[in-house]
Design a protein around this motif. Structure first.
Motif, mmCIF file in Angstrom:
data_model
loop_
_atom_site.group_PDB
_atom_site.id
_atom_site.type_symbol
_atom_site.label_atom_id
_atom_site.label_comp_id
_atom_site.label_asym_id
_atom_site.label_seq_id
_atom_site.Cartn_x
_atom_site.Cartn_y
_atom_site.Cartn_z
ATOM 1 N N SER A 163 97.924 131.124 95.416
ATOM 2 C CA SER A 163 98.828 130.459 94.933
ATOM 3 C C SER A 163 98.984 130.433 93.087
ATOM 4 O O SER A 163 98.018 130.344 92.481
ATOM 5 N N LYS A 164 100.357 130.174 92.823
ATOM 6 C CA LYS A 164 100.383 130.107 91.223
ATOM 7 C C LYS A 164 101.668 128.945 90.973
ATOM 8 O O LYS A 164 102.468 128.862 91.927
ATOM 9 N N LEU A 165 101.631 128.316 89.832
ATOM 10 C CA LEU A 165 102.387 127.588 89.601
ATOM 11 C C LEU A 165 103.151 128.021 88.042
ATOM 12 O O LEU A 165 102.201 128.117 87.095
ATOM 13 N N VAL A 166 104.241 128.476 87.905
ATOM 14 C CA VAL A 166 104.691 129.105 86.566
ATOM 15 C C VAL A 166 105.718 128.382 86.208
ATOM 16 O O VAL A 166 106.632 127.983 87.040
ATOM 17 N N LYS A 167 106.334 128.721 84.747
ATOM 18 C CA LYS A 167 107.648 128.404 84.253
ATOM 19 C C LYS A 167 108.404 129.773 84.384
ATOM 20 O O LYS A 167 107.832 130.715 83.613
ATOM 21 N N TYR A 168 109.227 129.760 85.249
ATOM 22 C CA TYR A 168 109.873 131.385 85.415
ATOM 23 C C TYR A 168 110.867 131.494 84.597
ATOM 24 O O TYR A 168 111.646 132.649 84.717
ATOM 25 N N VAL A 169 111.789 130.434 83.897
ATOM 26 C CA VAL A 169 112.988 130.848 82.811
ATOM 27 C C VAL A 169 112.770 129.815 81.722
ATOM 28 O O VAL A 169 111.974 128.629 81.826
ATOM 29 N N LEU A 221 101.755 128.676 83.505
ATOM 30 C CA LEU A 221 101.936 129.682 82.569
ATOM 31 C C LEU A 221 103.303 129.932 82.412
ATOM 32 O O LEU A 221 104.096 129.723 83.420
ATOM 33 N N ASP A 222 104.153 130.429 81.254
ATOM 34 C CA ASP A 222 105.264 130.948 81.156
ATOM 35 C C ASP A 222 105.226 132.472 81.795
ATOM 36 O O ASP A 222 104.509 133.360 81.757
ATOM 37 N N SER A 223 106.394 132.704 82.702
ATOM 38 C CA SER A 223 106.323 133.912 83.534
ATOM 39 C C SER A 223 108.140 134.347 83.722
ATOM 40 O O SER A 223 108.575 134.110 84.940
ATOM 41 N N TYR A 224 108.631 134.646 82.590
ATOM 42 C CA TYR A 224 109.915 135.053 82.818
ATOM 43 C C TYR A 224 110.184 136.444 82.904
ATOM 44 O O TYR A 224 109.562 137.448 82.020
ATOM 45 N N ILE A 225 110.459 137.046 83.902
ATOM 46 C CA ILE A 225 110.406 138.444 84.581
ATOM 47 C C ILE A 225 112.013 138.863 85.040
ATOM 48 O O ILE A 225 112.479 138.194 85.682
ATOM 49 N N VAL A 226 112.259 139.836 84.523
ATOM 50 C CA VAL A 226 113.541 140.501 84.941
ATOM 51 C C VAL A 226 112.981 141.984 85.636
ATOM 52 O O VAL A 226 112.856 142.998 84.432
#
Length: 416
Positions: A395-401, A128-133
């Motif tokens: 555990s997770k695998l994400v797209k972070y940016v 999943l996408d996970s773009y977090i600031v």
């Protein structure tokens, strides 16, 4: 006479800054001698010496001194995180991988590509996408912390660092209770976990974590020596203890670091190239690691084209999918196509119509190569994710940016 030596330094892209010797355009280190030649140092090929001086140099090479000193440290254990006893001790080079792919017949290559697409559809559905600031890092983004001005600023790197930490906080492995104290550069939470940054480089990821969350102990793991490190700023924090260990992750026995024994810790890393990701996971989670002390892990993977079968953390994952060692190395080579693409927007939206022969008489457009490259990166990291889950980690695998910030945008997350 020129005030600078005329010897060109290709890595630094400038001339040598040392003044030349009398009656020469070169300094003493680079003066040309008709009876001598420059050769690479056999201990550290990053520099060269005159052949006539090689014997004496090898006795005092700085890297030799470092290796001798390192071998005496209790946390040094040669190859402990290497992952296996393979015949290819030096690994398989990118050139050998390319030659192996281009030597395939058309049916062999088509079969492998079809298998990659099938495997990707089967095991890579939940990235999943996970773009977090996170709120805790807003002060860095806004450059509000006074001590931050001492650190080189590049917006894309700060966004990546913030999302690495934000995802760790979202997973529940990082406490944001010290947010209210973040503007005080000497603040640190007494009950916070220690931080171990793998492949730390200059240490700016840990700098953000220390400024925005508060930590009491920091261990920076890096095999190279860097200038412009964050260490000086970190050491100004009165309640923070910092250790920088110059060691290859492959040889690091985390259990033997005296100051870390018995402490809960966070393992973090930004762009851990190729097998460094596998070695880090094995260091923190594998047999003999202090698994009970690992509170959380947040690793941004990178440079999948450098991955090696002998180091890969989950060989069984590939073998169970009927993918061989040679298939693995072909898949790692395909990943380079992902980062070679134009990432000004998503791959699906770009006009990538350049056609190229990839071997076996098969032509693929740049768009198709990029899509295949991303599939291969997903598969490699999916195996790593599965391995951590098998060891009992959430555990997770994400797209972070987004890919236009960095095409190397995979983040492996875990907590006990």
């Amino acid at each position: 006479m020129s005030s600078r030596c005329k010897f060109w330094l290709p890595k630094k892209k400038r001339f040598c800054a040392i003044p030349p010797i009398a009656n020469s355009e070169f300094c003493g280190n680079h003066s040309k001698r008709s009876d001598d030649i420059w050769i690479l140092c056999s201990i550290d090929p990053s520099h060269s010496v005159l052949e006539s001086n090689l014997e004496s140099h090898l006795k005092r090479c700085p890297l030799l001194k470092h290796k001798n000193s390192l071998s005496l440290q209790p946390f040094y254990r040669k190859g402990i995180n290497g992952g296996g006893e393979e015949d290819d001790h030096e690994g398989v080079t990118s050139e050998l991988k390319r030659m192996a792919v281009q030597s395939m017949t058309e049916p062999q290559l088509i079969k492998l590509i079809e298998k990659i697409k099938f495997v990707h559809d089967s095991v890579c559905k939940d990235i999943l996408d996970s773009y977090i600031v996170p709120d805790a890092c807003r002060s860095w983004i806004d450059r509000a912390i006074d001590c931050y001005r001492k650190i080189p600023f590049q917006e894309k790197h700060v966004i990546q660092q913030a999302s690495i930490l934000g995802n760790l906080e979202k997973l529940g492995a990082l406490n944001s209770s010290s947010i209210g104290e973040q503007l005080h550069c000497n603040s640190s939470s007494a009950d916070s976990p220690a931080v171990v940054e793998f492949g730390a480089g200059r240490g700016y990821l840990t700098q953000m974590l220390a400024d925005c969350y508060g930590v009491s102990k920091v261990f920076l793991i890096e095999r190279k020596s860097y200038k412009l490190k964050a260490d000086r700023s970190l050491r100004q924090k009165e309640s923070l203890i910092l250790e920088r260990l110059r060691i290859d992750i492959e040889d690091l026995n985390l259990n033997a670091i005296e100051a870390l024994k018995g402490l809960p810790y966070l393992a973090i890393g930004k762009h851990l190239c190729g097998p460094a990701t596998d070695m880090t996971i094995r260091c923190c989670v594998g047999e003999g690691a202090a698994k009970s002390s690992l509170r959380g892990l947040s690793i941004a993977t990178c440079c999948h084209h450098l991955c090696q079968w002998k180091h890969y953390i989950n060989k069984e994952f590939f073998l169970n999918l009927e993918l061989t060692k040679d298939d693995f190395h072909a898949i790692t080579w395909f990943t380079s196509w992902a980062v070679d693409a134009d990432h000004s927007s998503d791959v699906a939206d770009t006009n990538l119509d350049t056609v190229k022969d990839i071997g076996g008489g098969i032509n693929m457009s740049a768009r198709e190569r990029a899509e295949l490259g991303f599939m291969c990166k997903d598969i490699i990291d999916a195996g790593r994710l599965k391995w951590m889950r098998e060891y009992g980690l959430e555990s997770k695998l994400v797209k972070y940016v987004p890919s236009n910030i960095s095409p190397e945008n995979h983040l492996l997350l875990a907590r006990r």
